[in-house]
Design a protein around this motif. Structure first.
Motif, PDB file in Angstrom:
ATOM      1  N   GLN A  46       0.860  -1.167   0.000  1.00 11.14           N
ATOM      2  CA  GLN A  46       0.000   0.000   0.000  1.00 11.14           C
ATOM      3  C   GLN A  46       0.901   1.222   0.000  1.00 11.14           C
ATOM      4  OE1 GLN A  46      -2.009  -1.206   3.613  1.00 11.14           O
ATOM      5  NE2 GLN A  46      -3.939  -1.214   2.493  1.00 11.14           N
ATOM      6  N   VAL A  47       0.445   2.258  -0.673  1.00  6.05           N
ATOM      7  CA  VAL A  47       1.189   3.507  -0.771  1.00  6.05           C
ATOM      8  C   VAL A  47       0.394   4.586  -0.047  1.00  6.05           C
ATOM      9  CG1 VAL A  47       2.087   5.252  -2.363  1.00  6.05           C
ATOM     10  CG2 VAL A  47       2.131   2.844  -3.014  1.00  6.05           C
ATOM     11  N   TRP A  48       1.080   5.337   0.812  1.00  6.20           N
ATOM     12  CA  TRP A  48       0.431   6.481   1.445  1.00  6.20           C
ATOM     13  C   TRP A  48       0.400   7.601   0.425  1.00  6.20           C
ATOM     14  CZ3 TRP A  48      -2.264   6.716   5.788  1.00  6.20           C
ATOM     15  CH2 TRP A  48      -2.063   5.734   6.750  1.00  6.20           C
ATOM     16  N   ASP A  49      -0.795   8.064   0.099  1.00  8.68           N
ATOM     17  CA  ASP A  49      -0.965   9.185  -0.818  1.00  8.68           C
ATOM     18  C   ASP A  49      -1.824  10.209  -0.101  1.00  8.68           C
ATOM     19  OD1 ASP A  49      -0.807  10.693  -3.187  1.00  8.68           O
ATOM     20  OD2 ASP A  49      -2.696   9.850  -3.903  1.00  8.68           O
ATOM     21  N   GLU A  50      -1.185  11.319   0.300  1.00 10.10           N
ATOM     22  CA  GLU A  50      -1.845  12.327   1.107  1.00 10.10           C
ATOM     23  C   GLU A  50      -2.218  11.676   2.434  1.00 10.10           C
ATOM     24  OE1 GLU A  50      -3.361  15.521  -0.530  1.00 10.10           O
ATOM     25  OE2 GLU A  50      -2.163  15.167  -2.324  1.00 10.10           O
ATOM     26  N   ASP A  51      -3.510  11.550   2.745  1.00  8.56           N
ATOM     27  CA  ASP A  51      -3.935  10.998   4.032  1.00  8.56           C
ATOM     28  C   ASP A  51      -4.591   9.629   3.920  1.00  8.56           C
ATOM     29  OD1 ASP A  51      -3.042  13.202   5.417  1.00  8.56           O
ATOM     30  OD2 ASP A  51      -4.940  14.251   5.273  1.00  8.56           O
ATOM     31  N   GLU A  52      -4.364   8.927   2.812  1.00  6.33           N
ATOM     32  CA  GLU A  52      -5.005   7.622   2.664  1.00  6.33           C
ATOM     33  C   GLU A  52      -4.032   6.581   2.132  1.00  6.33           C
ATOM     34  OE1 GLU A  52      -8.035   7.180  -0.344  1.00  6.33           O
ATOM     35  OE2 GLU A  52      -7.146   8.769  -1.536  1.00  6.33           O
ATOM     36  N   LEU A  53      -4.352   5.344   2.443  1.00  2.73           N
ATOM     37  CA  LEU A  53      -3.581   4.215   1.919  1.00  2.73           C
ATOM     38  C   LEU A  53      -4.198   3.764   0.612  1.00  2.73           C
ATOM     39  CD1 LEU A  53      -2.948   1.938   5.031  1.00  2.73           C
ATOM     40  CD2 LEU A  53      -1.219   2.982   3.575  1.00  2.73           C
ATOM     41  N   VAL A  54      -3.380   3.675  -0.430  1.00  2.00           N
ATOM     42  CA  VAL A  54      -3.839   3.199  -1.727  1.00  2.00           C
ATOM     43  C   VAL A  54      -3.374   1.758  -1.890  1.00  2.00           C
ATOM     44  CG1 VAL A  54      -3.699   3.526  -4.224  1.00  2.00           C
ATOM     45  CG2 VAL A  54      -3.711   5.528  -2.699  1.00  2.00           C
ATOM     46  N   ASP A  55      -4.323   0.832  -2.044  1.00  4.38           N
ATOM     47  CA  ASP A  55      -3.997  -0.574  -2.258  1.00  4.38           C
ATOM     48  C   ASP A  55      -3.432  -0.766  -3.653  1.00  4.38           C
ATOM     49  OD1 ASP A  55      -4.871  -1.740   0.214  1.00  4.38           O
ATOM     50  OD2 ASP A  55      -6.939  -1.458  -0.454  1.00  4.38           O
ATOM     51  N   ILE A  56      -2.293  -1.423  -3.741  1.00 11.97           N
ATOM     52  CA  ILE A  56      -1.671  -1.738  -5.017  1.00 11.97           C
ATOM     53  C   ILE A  56      -1.727  -3.254  -5.183  1.00 11.97           C
ATOM     54  CG2 ILE A  56       0.407  -1.576  -6.422  1.00 11.97           C
ATOM     55  CD1 ILE A  56      -0.842   1.168  -5.656  1.00 11.97           C
ATOM     56  N   THR A  57      -2.507  -3.706  -6.150  1.00 16.06           N
ATOM     57  CA  THR A  57      -2.629  -5.144  -6.393  1.00 16.06           C
ATOM     58  C   THR A  57      -1.358  -5.632  -7.068  1.00 16.06           C
ATOM     59  OG1 THR A  57      -4.997  -4.841  -6.695  1.00 16.06           O
ATOM     60  CG2 THR A  57      -4.058  -6.930  -7.446  1.00 16.06           C
ATOM     61  N   LEU A  58      -0.662  -6.537  -6.399  1.00 18.49           N
ATOM     62  CA  LEU A  58       0.600  -7.056  -6.914  1.00 18.49           C
ATOM     63  C   LEU A  58       0.383  -8.267  -7.805  1.00 18.49           C
ATOM     64  CD1 LEU A  58       2.768  -7.037  -3.663  1.00 18.49           C
ATOM     65  CD2 LEU A  58       2.902  -5.426  -5.559  1.00 18.49           C
ATOM     66  N   GLU A  59       1.055  -8.280  -8.938  1.00 17.49           N
ATOM     67  CA  GLU A  59       1.145  -9.498  -9.741  1.00 17.49           C
ATOM     68  C   GLU A  59       2.245 -10.371  -9.136  1.00 17.49           C
ATOM     69  OE1 GLU A  59      -0.909 -10.181 -12.293  1.00 17.49           O
ATOM     70  OE2 GLU A  59      -1.890  -8.238 -12.048  1.00 17.49           O
ATOM     71  N   ASP A  60       3.311  -9.701  -8.697  1.00 20.89           N
ATOM     72  CA  ASP A  60       4.437 -10.354  -8.038  1.00 20.89           C
ATOM     73  C   ASP A  60       5.263  -9.264  -7.382  1.00 20.89           C
ATOM     74  OD1 ASP A  60       6.045 -12.420  -7.192  1.00 20.89           O
ATOM     75  OD2 ASP A  60       6.736 -12.990  -9.186  1.00 20.89           O
ATOM     76  N   GLY A  61       6.133  -9.641  -6.478  1.00 21.76           N
ATOM     77  CA  GLY A  61       6.965  -8.644  -5.827  1.00 21.76           C
ATOM     78  C   GLY A  61       8.131  -9.263  -5.084  1.00 21.76           C
ATOM     79  N   LEU A  62       9.154  -8.469  -4.936  1.00 22.55           N
ATOM     80  CA  LEU A  62      10.401  -8.909  -4.328  1.00 22.55           C
ATOM     81  C   LEU A  62      10.914  -7.781  -3.443  1.00 22.55           C
ATOM     82  CD1 LEU A  62      12.717 -11.097  -4.539  1.00 22.55           C
ATOM     83  CD2 LEU A  62      13.658  -9.667  -6.351  1.00 22.55           C
ATOM     84  N   ILE A  63      11.499  -8.151  -2.318  1.00 19.84           N
ATOM     85  CA  ILE A  63      12.091  -7.145  -1.439  1.00 19.84           C
ATOM     86  C   ILE A  63      13.463  -7.644  -1.011  1.00 19.84           C
ATOM     87  CG2 ILE A  63      10.835  -8.063   0.543  1.00 19.84           C
ATOM     88  CD1 ILE A  63      10.775  -5.159   1.628  1.00 19.84           C
ATOM     89  N   ILE A  64      14.445  -6.763  -1.045  1.00 19.88           N
ATOM     90  CA  ILE A  64      15.828  -7.135  -0.751  1.00 19.88           C
ATOM     91  C   ILE A  64      16.371  -6.224   0.338  1.00 19.88           C
ATOM     92  CG2 ILE A  64      18.184  -7.301  -1.656  1.00 19.88           C
ATOM     93  CD1 ILE A  64      16.890  -7.703  -4.450  1.00 19.88           C
ATOM     94  N   ASN A  65      16.839  -6.832   1.403  1.00 16.08           N
ATOM     95  CA  ASN A  65      17.573  -6.102   2.434  1.00 16.08           C
ATOM     96  C   ASN A  65      19.021  -6.077   1.970  1.00 16.08           C
ATOM     97  OD1 ASN A  65      18.955  -5.163   4.656  1.00 16.08           O
ATOM     98  ND2 ASN A  65      17.927  -6.511   6.119  1.00 16.08           N
ATOM     99  N   LYS A  66      19.520  -4.922   1.582  1.00 13.62           N
ATOM    100  CA  LYS A  66      20.870  -4.818   1.032  1.00 13.62           C
ATOM    101  C   LYS A  66      21.941  -5.048   2.099  1.00 13.62           C
ATOM    102  CE  LYS A  66      21.682  -1.792  -2.188  1.00 13.62           C
ATOM    103  NZ  LYS A  66      21.788  -0.533  -2.950  1.00 13.62           N
ATOM    104  N   GLU A  67      21.563  -4.932   3.373  1.00 11.93           N
ATOM    105  CA  GLU A  67      22.488  -5.113   4.487  1.00 11.93           C
ATOM    106  C   GLU A  67      23.767  -4.307   4.303  1.00 11.93           C
ATOM    107  OE1 GLU A  67      22.740  -9.433   4.749  1.00 11.93           O
ATOM    108  OE2 GLU A  67      21.186  -9.385   6.285  1.00 11.93           O
ATOM    109  N   ASP A  68      23.599  -3.074   3.813  1.00 14.55           N
ATOM    110  CA  ASP A  68      24.759  -2.211   3.618  1.00 14.55           C
ATOM    111  C   ASP A  68      24.880  -1.228   4.788  1.00 14.55           C
ATOM    112  OD1 ASP A  68      22.758  -0.360   3.134  1.00 14.55           O
ATOM    113  OD2 ASP A  68      23.293  -0.010   1.055  1.00 14.55           O
ATOM    114  N   GLU A  69      25.902  -0.398   4.740  1.00 13.48           N
ATOM    115  CA  GLU A  69      26.162   0.555   5.829  1.00 13.48           C
ATOM    116  C   GLU A  69      25.065   1.603   5.980  1.00 13.48           C
ATOM    117  OE1 GLU A  69      27.685   2.057   2.042  1.00 13.48           O
ATOM    118  OE2 GLU A  69      28.086   0.180   3.070  1.00 13.48           O
ATOM    119  N   LYS A  70      24.245   1.793   4.977  1.00 18.38           N
ATOM    120  CA  LYS A  70      23.158   2.773   5.039  1.00 18.38           C
ATOM    121  C   LYS A  70      21.806   2.129   5.355  1.00 18.38           C
ATOM    122  CE  LYS A  70      25.375   6.016   1.912  1.00 18.38           C
ATOM    123  NZ  LYS A  70      25.279   6.763   0.657  1.00 18.38           N
TER     124      LYS A  70
END
Length: 143
Positions: free
Chosen positions: A10-34
């Motif tokens: 979901q994306v916060w747009d102004e004061d509401e959450l917008v549902d984003i229907t995913l076909e697929d998705g990936l998330i990566i923790n880069k585990e870097d210094e930042k």
């Protein structure tokens, strides 16, 4: 680096959450210094104008996502759109950002908002509980 499945977004747009229907998705923790994360969402092209506007603003894009399993609590990220790639019927949006201090930050903001609206006592408690449940339900509803 660690890689996980992106289950919902979901994306916060102004004061509401917008549902984003995913076909697929990936998330990566880069585990870097930042402490940066990459999130890639494969979605329907109907969201192209929505994400193009966000990208043009150049501002941070707050996301609420569920990682790995639909029963997990949502994680909150402050991101920027790195790229948008179009395919025939779908598109890919790549975000880079940092994880925020999870549910406590949301709870603090919500509680402050309810108090500023003059709620107190049982009314405050009931409204707070209801909105916390709705926020969690929203995050896990579209899986």
């Amino acid at each position: 680096m660690k890689t996980f499945k992106l289950v919902s977004m979901q994306v916060w747009d102004e004061d509401e959450l917008v549902d984003i229907t995913l076909e697929d998705g990936l998330i990566i923790n880069k585990e870097d210094e930042k402490s940066r994360w990459l999130l890639e969402a494969f979605i329907d092209k109907k969201f192209l104008s929505f994400f193009s506007k966000l990208e043009k603003k150049g501002q941070e894009v707050p996301l609420q996502v569920v990682i790995s399993k639909k029963d997990n609590d949502p994680a909150h990220f402050m991101t920027k759109i790195s790229s948008i790639n179009e395919f025939v019927d779908q598109m890919s949006v790549l975000f880079e950002g940092k994880i925020r201090s999870k549910r406590n930050e949301f709870a603090e903001v919500l509680l402050g908002d309810l108090v500023s609206k003059g709620l107190s006592g049982d009314k405050l408690l009931n409204e707070f509980k209801g909105q916390m449940k709705r926020a969690h339900r929203l995050a896990s509803a579209k899986k």
